[in-house]
Design an enzyme around this catalytic site. Structure first.
Site, short mmCIF file in Angstrom:
data_model
loop_
_atom_site.label_atom_id
_atom_site.label_comp_id
_atom_site.label_asym_id
_atom_site.label_seq_id
_atom_site.Cartn_x
_atom_site.Cartn_y
_atom_site.Cartn_z
N GLY A 1 -12.96 0.10 3.68
CA GLY A 1 -14.17 -0.08 4.47
C GLY A 1 -15.19 -1.02 3.88
N GLY B 1 -9.69 -3.25 1.72
CA GLY B 1 -10.50 -4.45 1.52
C GLY B 1 -9.92 -5.73 2.08
N ASP C 1 -5.16 -0.34 11.49
CA ASP C 1 -5.93 0.82 11.95
C ASP C 1 -6.41 0.60 13.37
OD1 ASP C 1 -5.63 1.97 9.49
OD2 ASP C 1 -7.76 2.05 8.99
N LYS D 1 -3.67 9.90 9.66
CA LYS D 1 -4.16 10.36 8.35
C LYS D 1 -4.42 11.86 8.34
CE LYS D 1 -6.58 6.00 7.27
NZ LYS D 1 -5.77 5.55 6.13
#
Length: 294
Positions: free
Chosen positions: A153, A214, A24, A81
């Site tokens: 997150g 995660g 990301d 996204k």
């Protein structure tokens, strides 16, 4: 009638990312760090999942300016996204020429009943799944690539582990079943019968399944590869760490050499502090992004 990319071409594009790390990024600078570290693709967005979680409110598709900035900065594929069920966000991203669209539970769903009909698009889609039922429903809708939902997150790998193990266990169960048992299993899973037949015949999912949600350390990435992931998405884990460039390179190396424990030990030294994690049990039900989608 909308022009569509063939299933084989779209799945082939996803196969090309196998064994790699997708990161990301929120700007050109981060995209270049990811590319230099060896990422096979980047996900362009306005905020990483940890910031989306912290900010609350409605999370939407990124500003097209950010997506274009990232596309112009790197030579590797760029993903972006769209909200679950948001036809126009997906069409806008397709028109912009992104390489993949993630119909993502990280963003606030636009439709609480229907996911996108991804078969109608030329661009390949990646979607999240927690079990074989979700996986096969997304494939039937046209997803060319899957990923675990995990719990984005949080910097906590436990949910990604749960989802990867569950999908793989359910695949093994289907492979071991006789064909006359599959219809009942399809009903129980909410899975298309024809896809279960294909999984039984091939012994695996018809598309790649990456780990996501995660991943915060090189060891996390290696763990997911050992559990059978075809690759790894890293959302907040890199650019929420003390040393993003070093973390990015270490996670790429650990993903490639996921059984070389001495190397992973070396890669894990003096990385600085990983992103701050969140215990899943501390999240309220409405804060659990993995519950979005069906």
């Amino acid at each position: 009638m909308a022009q569509t990319g063939t299933e084989r071409v779209k799945r082939g594009m996803a196969e090309m990312q196998k064994g790699g790390v997708i990161m990301d990024v929120i700007n050109a600078e981060q995209a270049k760090i990811a590319e230099e570290a060896g990422a096979v693709a980047v996900m362009a967005l306005e905020r990483v999942p940890a910031d989306i979680r912290a900010a609350g409110g409605v999370a939407r598709m990124a500003d097209p300016t950010i997506v274009e900035e990232v596309m112009n900065a790197v030579s590797i594929p760029v993903m972006a996204k769209a909200r679950i069920g948001h036809i126009v966000e997906a069409r806008v991203l397709e028109a912009m020429g992104v390489d993949y669209i993630d119909e993502s539970e990280v963003l606030t769903p636009a439709d609480e009943e229907f996911h996108l009909n991804k078969n109608e698009y030329t661009v390949p889609f990646v979607c999240g799944c927690r079990d074989l039922g979700e996986a096969t429903r997304r494939i039937a809708e046209g997803a060319s690539m899957l990923r675990t939902k995990g719990e984005p997150g949080t910097g906590n790998i436990v949910e990604a582990v749960r989802h990867m193990r569950k999908v793989n266990a359910q695949v093994r169960k289907v492979v071991a079943m006789s064909e006359d048992e599959l219809m009942t299993e399809a009903k129980n899973l909410g899975a298309p019968y024809e896809l279960l037949l294909q999984i039984k015949k091939d012994g695996k999912l018809p598309v790649v399944n990456f780990a996501a949600g995660g991943v915060a350390t090189p060891a996390d990435a290696a763990l997911m590869m050992q559990l059978g992931a075809d690759g790894v998405f890293v959302g907040s884990g890199i650019f929420k760490s003390d040393n993003p460039a070093k973390f990015a390179k270490a996670i790429v190396e650990a993903t490639t050499h996921f059984t070389d424990y001495k190397l992973i030990a070396e890669l894990s030294k003096e990385l600085g502090t990983a992103m701050k994690g969140i215990e899943i049990s501390n999240l309220l039900p409405e804060q659990r992004m993995q519950e979005r989608g069906w």
